[in-house]
Motif scaffolding. Sequence first.
Motif, PDB file in Angstrom:
ATOM      1  N   VAL A  27      -7.403   3.160  -7.361  1.00 36.24           N
ATOM      2  CA  VAL A  27      -6.178   2.977  -8.143  1.00 36.24           C
ATOM      3  C   VAL A  27      -5.027   3.752  -7.518  1.00 36.24           C
ATOM      4  O   VAL A  27      -3.906   3.237  -7.373  1.00 36.24           O
ATOM      5  N   ALA A  28      -5.281   5.001  -7.131  1.00 34.75           N
ATOM      6  CA  ALA A  28      -4.232   5.862  -6.590  1.00 34.75           C
ATOM      7  C   ALA A  28      -3.698   5.334  -5.267  1.00 34.75           C
ATOM      8  O   ALA A  28      -2.486   5.362  -5.019  1.00 34.75           O
ATOM      9  N   PHE A  29      -4.584   4.845  -4.396  1.00 29.41           N
ATOM     10  CA  PHE A  29      -4.132   4.338  -3.094  1.00 29.41           C
ATOM     11  C   PHE A  29      -3.203   3.145  -3.280  1.00 29.41           C
ATOM     12  O   PHE A  29      -2.149   3.054  -2.643  1.00 29.41           O
ATOM     13  N   ALA A  30      -3.594   2.231  -4.160  1.00 31.57           N
ATOM     14  CA  ALA A  30      -2.748   1.063  -4.419  1.00 31.57           C
ATOM     15  C   ALA A  30      -1.399   1.496  -4.982  1.00 31.57           C
ATOM     16  O   ALA A  30      -0.342   1.000  -4.569  1.00 31.57           O
ATOM     17  N   PHE A  31      -1.426   2.446  -5.909  1.00 35.08           N
ATOM     18  CA  PHE A  31      -0.182   2.892  -6.544  1.00 35.08           C
ATOM     19  C   PHE A  31       0.737   3.573  -5.541  1.00 35.08           C
ATOM     20  O   PHE A  31       1.953   3.370  -5.572  1.00 35.08           O
TER      21      PHE A  31
END
Length: 356
Positions: free
Chosen positions: A68-72
């Motif tokens: 989730v964090a990488f995409a965000f």
Amino acid sequence: MSKKWISVLIPVISIILGLIVGAIVMLATGFNPIDGYIALWNGVFGDSYNLGETIRAITPYVFAGLAVAFAFRTGMFNIGVEGQLIMGWLAAAYVGYAWDLPNGIHAAVAIIAAAVAGGLWAFIPGLLKAKLQVHEVIVTIMMNYIALHVANATINYLSDGKEKTETIKESASLTSNFLGELTDFSRLHWGFVIALAAVIVMWFILQKTTRGYELKAVGFNKNAAEYSGMNVKKNIILAMVISGAFAGLGGAMEALGTFGNIMKMTAFSGIGFDGIAVALLGANQPFGVLLGAILFGSLKNGGLNMPNEAGIPDEIVSIVIALIVFFVASGYIIQLVLTKMGKKNKKNNKNVKGEE
């Protein structure tokens, strides 16, 4: 007060507020919060078995949070981590029992297969976003349901109608007699080491590589990135693929470590959706995600001890977690309060100096 200190204090204050309000909820429902939190603590750190189970529970949350964090960080909102995790779980389980490979190599191949499966499942929404401007939130949500039913149909086919696949071969397993004996035969496996490595990999990609800089630049301002000569469409797809690969690795941990197979699911595992909260708790930073996963996994696993030791329903843990996430999501208000306090302190210090 500096922005760095404020960013550190926001999750800490959020956790404290969540625990305080959680205690109020326990009191309001007729339970003793002291007994509840003691039971929670014992469920996490009470003995070597509980500690091993806690670390095991933390492991997939690390990967879900990183996804989730990488995409965000790259300007995308990947709500499809759950589906990508399921596809990675399925791929790792299949390679784990259907292939014959030497020890070590077998596990590595199964892990790679999971990352590829998760990446390919995320490639579809990435492609639609890049080429047709279809919003990734809608597509990834729908892909979760497709993954669930595709996995169930595949399990049914591979197992001749049974509820789960065959158990993976020992050569593909991440379990260890050493870790089992060390933690009183808990389900702790070597996946936690892979999770720590994944945190470092994400940090390295985003902070130390040219590609990572491009991915962040595209996420920050697509028009400016395109004007500077970056291939925006390629980077959008790549960001989703890498995010999906992290999610697929989370599935591999369940297939090769915790369960040793994959079974039909009547509902989602929830790990992928919880990854959103983990990323939020970690401020979408790799090492912050690790801390968020530690908190989340500890609360989840430790909460299982609350009904047995203190007679408190485990739903209370869900309420506490939800409260913590709520206060983190309301971080702007906390930030505003801290900023005003900092300005007030500066003003008071100036007045004191002026009087002197």
